[in-house]
Design a protein around this motif. Sequence first.
Motif, PDB file in Angstrom:
ATOM      1  N   GLY A 106       0.797  -1.224   0.000  1.00  0.00           N
ATOM      2  CA  GLY A 106       0.000   0.000   0.000  1.00  0.00           C
ATOM      3  C   GLY A 106       0.833   1.280   0.000  1.00  0.00           C
ATOM      4  N   ARG A 107       2.154   1.147  -0.127  1.00  0.00           N
ATOM      5  CA  ARG A 107       3.032   2.321  -0.148  1.00  0.00           C
ATOM      6  C   ARG A 107       3.776   2.357  -1.482  1.00  0.00           C
ATOM      7  NH1 ARG A 107       2.376   5.890   3.651  1.00  0.00           N
ATOM      8  NH2 ARG A 107       4.524   6.117   4.209  1.00  0.00           N
ATOM      9  N   GLN A 108       4.140   3.547  -1.901  1.00  0.00           N
ATOM     10  CA  GLN A 108       4.903   3.681  -3.127  1.00  0.00           C
ATOM     11  C   GLN A 108       6.005   4.723  -2.967  1.00  0.00           C
ATOM     12  OE1 GLN A 108       2.243   6.721  -5.788  1.00  0.00           O
ATOM     13  NE2 GLN A 108       1.850   4.588  -6.099  1.00  0.00           N
ATOM     14  N   LEU A 109       7.070   4.512  -3.717  1.00  0.00           N
ATOM     15  CA  LEU A 109       8.147   5.473  -3.815  1.00  0.00           C
ATOM     16  C   LEU A 109       7.764   6.412  -4.960  1.00  0.00           C
ATOM     17  CD1 LEU A 109      11.029   6.256  -2.866  1.00  0.00           C
ATOM     18  CD2 LEU A 109      11.885   4.759  -4.688  1.00  0.00           C
ATOM     19  N   ARG A 110       7.835   7.731  -4.694  1.00  0.00           N
ATOM     20  CA  ARG A 110       7.377   8.717  -5.674  1.00  0.00           C
ATOM     21  C   ARG A 110       8.488   9.735  -5.933  1.00  0.00           C
ATOM     22  NH1 ARG A 110       2.620  12.733  -3.770  1.00  0.00           N
ATOM     23  NH2 ARG A 110       4.256  13.290  -2.271  1.00  0.00           N
ATOM     24  N   MET A 111       8.648  10.106  -7.204  1.00  0.00           N
ATOM     25  CA  MET A 111       9.600  11.154  -7.574  1.00  0.00           C
ATOM     26  C   MET A 111       8.852  12.255  -8.324  1.00  0.00           C
ATOM     27  SD  MET A 111      13.000  11.090  -9.983  1.00  0.00           S
ATOM     28  CE  MET A 111      13.998  10.152  -8.864  1.00  0.00           C
ATOM     29  N   ARG A 112       9.072  13.511  -7.867  1.00  0.00           N
ATOM     30  CA  ARG A 112       8.412  14.651  -8.503  1.00  0.00           C
ATOM     31  C   ARG A 112       9.409  15.766  -8.779  1.00  0.00           C
ATOM     32  NH1 ARG A 112       4.128  16.535  -4.320  1.00  0.00           N
ATOM     33  NH2 ARG A 112       5.947  16.268  -2.978  1.00  0.00           N
ATOM     34  N   ARG A 113       9.124  16.548  -9.804  1.00  0.00           N
ATOM     35  CA  ARG A 113       9.847  17.792 -10.066  1.00  0.00           C
ATOM     36  C   ARG A 113       8.920  18.924  -9.631  1.00  0.00           C
ATOM     37  NH1 ARG A 113      11.332  18.281 -15.856  1.00  0.00           N
ATOM     38  NH2 ARG A 113      12.537  16.574 -15.104  1.00  0.00           N
ATOM     39  N   PRO A 131       7.983  10.124   4.565  1.00  0.00           N
ATOM     40  CA  PRO A 131       9.356  10.614   4.604  1.00  0.00           C
ATOM     41  C   PRO A 131       9.922  10.787   3.198  1.00  0.00           C
ATOM     42  CG  PRO A 131       9.321   8.275   5.069  1.00  0.00           C
ATOM     43  CD  PRO A 131       7.885   8.727   5.000  1.00  0.00           C
ATOM     44  N   GLY A 132      10.850  11.706   3.085  1.00  0.00           N
ATOM     45  CA  GLY A 132      11.449  11.931   1.780  1.00  0.00           C
ATOM     46  C   GLY A 132      12.734  12.712   1.866  1.00  0.00           C
ATOM     47  N   ILE A 133      13.227  13.047   0.690  1.00  0.00           N
ATOM     48  CA  ILE A 133      14.444  13.843   0.578  1.00  0.00           C
ATOM     49  C   ILE A 133      14.306  14.718  -0.666  1.00  0.00           C
ATOM     50  CG2 ILE A 133      15.744  12.113  -0.714  1.00  0.00           C
ATOM     51  CD1 ILE A 133      18.120  12.990   1.245  1.00  0.00           C
ATOM     52  N   VAL A 134      14.894  15.913  -0.593  1.00  0.00           N
ATOM     53  CA  VAL A 134      14.777  16.899  -1.664  1.00  0.00           C
ATOM     54  C   VAL A 134      16.170  17.358  -2.064  1.00  0.00           C
ATOM     55  CG1 VAL A 134      13.965  19.243  -2.198  1.00  0.00           C
ATOM     56  CG2 VAL A 134      12.535  17.707  -0.836  1.00  0.00           C
ATOM     57  N   ALA A 136      13.048  28.434  -9.352  1.00  0.00           N
ATOM     58  CA  ALA A 136      13.750  27.374  -8.623  1.00  0.00           C
ATOM     59  C   ALA A 136      13.121  26.031  -8.982  1.00  0.00           C
ATOM     60  CB  ALA A 136      13.667  27.617  -7.124  1.00  0.00           C
ATOM     61  N   VAL A 137      13.965  25.016  -9.082  1.00  0.00           N
ATOM     62  CA  VAL A 137      13.497  23.668  -9.413  1.00  0.00           C
ATOM     63  C   VAL A 137      14.115  22.694  -8.422  1.00  0.00           C
ATOM     64  CG1 VAL A 137      13.425  21.850 -11.171  1.00  0.00           C
ATOM     65  CG2 VAL A 137      13.320  24.269 -11.857  1.00  0.00           C
ATOM     66  N   GLU A 138      13.296  21.814  -7.880  1.00  0.00           N
ATOM     67  CA  GLU A 138      13.777  20.776  -6.970  1.00  0.00           C
ATOM     68  C   GLU A 138      13.265  19.432  -7.442  1.00  0.00           C
ATOM     69  OE1 GLU A 138      10.543  19.986  -3.525  1.00  0.00           O
ATOM     70  OE2 GLU A 138      11.621  21.886  -3.268  1.00  0.00           O
ATOM     71  N   ILE A 139      13.955  18.381  -7.014  1.00  0.00           N
ATOM     72  CA  ILE A 139      13.472  17.016  -7.172  1.00  0.00           C
ATOM     73  C   ILE A 139      13.140  16.511  -5.783  1.00  0.00           C
ATOM     74  CG2 ILE A 139      14.060  14.635  -7.807  1.00  0.00           C
ATOM     75  CD1 ILE A 139      13.669  16.440 -10.240  1.00  0.00           C
ATOM     76  N   SER A 140      11.952  15.984  -5.629  1.00  0.00           N
ATOM     77  CA  SER A 140      11.472  15.461  -4.349  1.00  0.00           C
ATOM     78  C   SER A 140      11.192  13.975  -4.504  1.00  0.00           C
ATOM     79  CB  SER A 140      10.185  16.199  -3.946  1.00  0.00           C
ATOM     80  OG  SER A 140       9.611  15.609  -2.818  1.00  0.00           O
TER      81      SER A 140
END
Length: 114
Positions: free
Chosen positions: A32-39, A58-61, A103-107
Motif C-alpha cells: 500500500g506504499r509507493q516510492l514517488r519522484m516529482r519535479r 518521509p522523503g528527501i529533496v 527554482a526547481v527541486e526534485i522530491s
Amino acid sequence: MSEDGGAQETRGVSVELLGTVDLGPEIDGLEGRQLRMRRVTMEPGAVFGPRHDHRGRPGIVIVLEGMITDHRDGVTTDYGPGLGWPEDRHTLHWLENRGSVTAVEISVDIVSAD
C-alpha cells in the motif's frame, strides 16, 4: 510573511510526477506504499504552504536550479543547486522562492498508494 506560514497558501508552484514504484512487491511490510519522484518548480515569489508535516511520508529533496528557502522550527535556511534536505516525521515546514529566478527541486518520498 509570517514565520509559521499559517496563512500562506501554495502559489506559483507546479508539480510534475516523474515516476512511482509500488513498494509492496519489493519490500515486505510496505504493501500500500509507493516510492514517488516529482519535479517541483517554484516561480519567483512562490510559496509552498501552508506549513505542513511529513508524518507517514518521509522523503528527501535536492535543489537543481535557483534558491529555495525552507522555514522550520523558527529557522530559515536557503538551499541552492546541489543542496537539499531530509523530510522526516519531525519535519514541520513551509517553503518559498525569495529569489528573482525560477527554482526547481526534485522530491523523492514514500507515500500511500491511494
